[in-house]
Design an enzyme around this catalytic site. Structure first.
Site, short mmCIF file in Angstrom:
data_model
loop_
_atom_site.label_atom_id
_atom_site.label_comp_id
_atom_site.label_asym_id
_atom_site.label_seq_id
_atom_site.Cartn_x
_atom_site.Cartn_y
_atom_site.Cartn_z
N HIS A 1 1.40 -1.48 -0.11
CA HIS A 1 -0.36 -0.21 -0.19
C HIS A 1 1.30 1.64 0.31
O HIS A 1 1.76 0.69 0.21
CB HIS A 1 -1.06 -0.34 1.06
CG HIS A 1 -0.96 0.00 2.86
ND1 HIS A 1 -1.27 0.57 3.60
CD2 HIS A 1 0.75 0.16 3.07
CE1 HIS A 1 -0.84 0.22 4.55
NE2 HIS A 1 0.95 0.52 4.59
N GLU A 2 0.38 2.37 -0.41
CA GLU A 2 0.54 3.68 -0.56
C GLU A 2 1.67 3.99 -1.48
O GLU A 2 3.34 4.19 -1.59
CB GLU A 2 2.16 3.59 0.79
CG GLU A 2 0.56 4.60 1.95
CD GLU A 2 -0.36 5.65 1.20
OE1 GLU A 2 0.36 6.58 0.29
OE2 GLU A 2 -1.39 5.93 1.90
N GLY A 3 1.53 2.78 -2.84
CA GLY A 3 2.89 2.74 -3.94
C GLY A 3 3.02 1.53 -4.07
O GLY A 3 4.42 1.06 -2.70
N HIS B 1 7.10 2.69 -6.66
CA HIS B 1 8.63 3.45 -6.38
C HIS B 1 9.55 3.99 -6.68
O HIS B 1 10.33 5.04 -6.95
CB HIS B 1 8.42 2.95 -4.88
CG HIS B 1 7.39 3.81 -4.07
ND1 HIS B 1 6.89 5.06 -3.52
CD2 HIS B 1 6.61 3.46 -3.26
CE1 HIS B 1 6.26 5.58 -2.71
NE2 HIS B 1 5.46 4.13 -2.87
#
Length: 604
Positions: free
Chosen positions: A456-458, A463
């Protein structure tokens, strides 16, 4: 852990200097310590005791409401009472005007004690902070204030079943609600229809209302939307209808639970598939969930990414703390578990008593690896939070430098702790052996909980693309140079210190190697070639950053005490066992290895 946290804040980051700035002038070392003490106590007394329970009693839907594990409400009530939901906000909003670095450090206790329960609070705070930055004055007064006070909780609704990380492909639609839709006091009013997936905290009865921040595309008169990310807008969609005066009307908005996701870990947080505008609830007799536009049409991602930096620091911090929890558990086990005997010239002497496994070199290796991962990751997360404070409150030149360094570190602070905090948890299981693989000990749960953080969050892949494809190139490489300047300062200091000079030279060589690989990756000018190995580049860059952090910590820790010796040993471990790994990662980057890019589907 507290001794390390105090060392990082006070000795390394020197947070006491922030008190000289107007925004933090009312604070002191004593008030910072009091905040940490309070959060440590609440985490110990309310969050930690139910950590196993929140794993075994998953949220469930009884046909009318989502039921959460016992103790969840009491833990979150204690968190709300602490004032931490508005920790960094102005006094007039009920906040404490705490620096971001102190807020993050205080929340570290909750991530370590029970990460899934802490998620409700983190989402609520992030939701309200976003509205403070991009919402209208009335949206702040109604929706943000209610969340800071803990009366309502919040979520982020980004992903969809068919569009996880690819937000430009979302299909949720928004239509103006009537001819006078722009005159509503709570903001331009729309009707939303669509589905959102993986919504943590999306449905529960912990509070009287849930404020959803929803990404959707505004449809034109012809029903068409602007393709890609430029067509995405952001909306407030309240679970219960809110009147113009900010009070709940009693009606439920047309937002319905479609199902609960059953997860590997993080089980205490309800994770939902939500339907918007499916006609299960029809406020005003019209189809579609009522939503209020935040900011301008088409600026949804711009608004959402405002909170992404701090959210990604928070994910990295959470991963570090789960790794830390496993490290402490395996360290305690290794100190009391007897097994094996010393090996002499003639072999083992069975008449001798067994010794604790912490005396075995390979167990020390696993514990040192964990220590280097989790303490390094914690330091990195707090460093990034300190950069947030510098960006917001520093002098212009320092603020700009902090912004640039933070830009290039954000992909690292999210991804590196997620990968290596998880590896620390895996090593903790290994230290315990067979016991680590059972539910008699908590280390297996820490691993399961931590596995989410790489997603999650990428994801790592995203990234890696962000780092190699954007961050190291931005503004002609200014961000990369700003980071290199800081690393060079540490190298220069280390070269003056016997015992650290060799590591200073190794760090300089590693930085030069990363620099060459960056140029070689882009030497053909073909993005597809350059980015084919973005993830190995991310891993190597992350190890470079952590080697820098550890050398800087070693410079600060000094010598003498057991505490200082532990920091020095962890630094030496990282340079001896971890930093050499970057050569293998960078080799495929430098030669633009085409294998993964060229691999055909049929060959699998």
């Amino acid at each position: 852990m507290r001794q390390t946290l105090d060392f990082l804040l006070n000795d390394w980051l020197q947070v006491q200097n922030l008190n000289q700035r107007d925004r933090f002038a009312e604070h002191s070392a004593e008030t910072f310590a009091a905040v940490l003490d309070t959060c440590e106590r609440i985490a110990r007394d309310k969050f930690a005791p139910i950590n196993r329970l929140t794993d075994t009693q998953e949220p469930r839907f009884d046909g009318e409401r989502v039921l959460l594990p016992e103790g969840t409400l009491a833990a979150l009530d204690a968190y709300v009472a602490s004032g931490m939901l508005a920790a960094s906000q102005n006094h007039e909003w009920g906040g404490m005007q705490l620096p971001c670095v102190i807020e993050m450090a205080a929340n570290a206790f909750f991530s370590k004690a029970n990460v899934s329960i802490g998620a409700y609070a983190m989402l609520t705070s992030g939701n309200a902070n976003l509205l403070m930055a991009h919402g209208s004055p009335r949206q702040r007064e109604v929706f943000a204030q209610a969340q800071f006070a803990g009366r309502w909780f919040g979520t982020m609704c980004l992903s969809e079943p068919q569009a996880g990380s690819s937000l430009s492909d979302i299909s949720t639609r928004a239509l103006p609600d009537g001819a006078d839709f722009a005159e509503e006091p709570l903001g331009p009013r729309y009707r939303l229809k669509g589905h959102k997936m993986w919504i943590s905290g999306g449905e529960h009865e912990l509070r009287e209302n849930i404020v959803h921040l929803v990404l959707a595309k505004i449809a034109g008169p012809d029903g068409q939307t602007i393709p890609g990310a430029k067509g995405i807008s952001l909306f407030i969609v309240s679970k219960r209808m809110v009147r113009a005066d900010g009070q709940l009307s009693g009606e439920r908005n047309d937002v319905a639970l479609a199902g609960l996701n059953h997860k590997l870990g993080f089980r205490g947080t309800s994770n939902c598939l939500l339907n918007f505008g499916e006609g299960q609830f029809l406020p005003g007799g019209q189809a579609g969930a009522v939503g209020y536009l935040v900011g301008q049409p088409g600026e949804g991602l711009k608004c959402m990414f405002h909170m992404m930096n701090e959210a990604r620091i928070g994910v990295g911090l959470g991963a570090a703390m789960l790794g830390y929890a496993g490290y402490e558990a395996s360290l305690a086990y290794a100190r009391q578990r007897p097994q094996g005997r010393p090996v002499g010239v003639g072999g083992k002497d069975a008449s001798q008593p067994q010794r604790p496994i912490i005396e075995h070199a390979d167990v020390k290796r696993m514990l040192l690896a964990q220590k280097s991962y989790v303490e390094g990751a914690l330091a990195l997360a707090l460093l990034c939070a300190r950069l947030v404070d510098e960006q917001h409150t520093g002098e212009a030149e320092a603020a700009e430098e902090a912004r640039l360094v933070l830009e290039v570190l954000i992909p690292i602070v999210k991804s590196w702790p997620s990968e290596w905090g998880l590896e620390a948890n895996s090593l903790a299981i290994q230290v315990l052996g067979g016991y680590g693989y059972t539910r008699d000990f908590p280390v297996e749960q820490y691993w399961r909980d931590n596995r989410l953080n790489m997603i999650h969050e990428g994801t790592h892949g995203i990234h890696g693309l962000d780092l190699l494809g954007r961050k190291v190139l931005m503004q002609g490489g200014r961000a990369l140079m700003a980071l290199a300047t800081r690393i060079n300062r540490t190298i220069e200091a280390a070269l003056q210190q016997p015992g650290l000079d060799e590591m200073g030279n190794a760090l300089a060589a590693a930085m030069a190697r990363v620099g060459r690989a960056t140029k070689q990756a882009w030497s053909s000018g073909e993005p597809e070639e350059a980015l084919a190995n973005a993830t190995p580049y991310l891993q190597a860059f992350g190890h470079l950053v952590l080697a820098w952090v550890w050398l800087d910590l070693a410079l600060t820790a000094g010598q003498g005490s057991d505490f200082a010796q532990g920091k020095q040993a962890a630094c030496r471990y990282f340079y001896a066992y971890e930093l050499p790994k970057i050569e293998a990662w960078l080799a495929v980057v430098s030669r633009r290895e085409p294998l993964c890019k060229d691999m055909a589907d049929a060959w699998f």
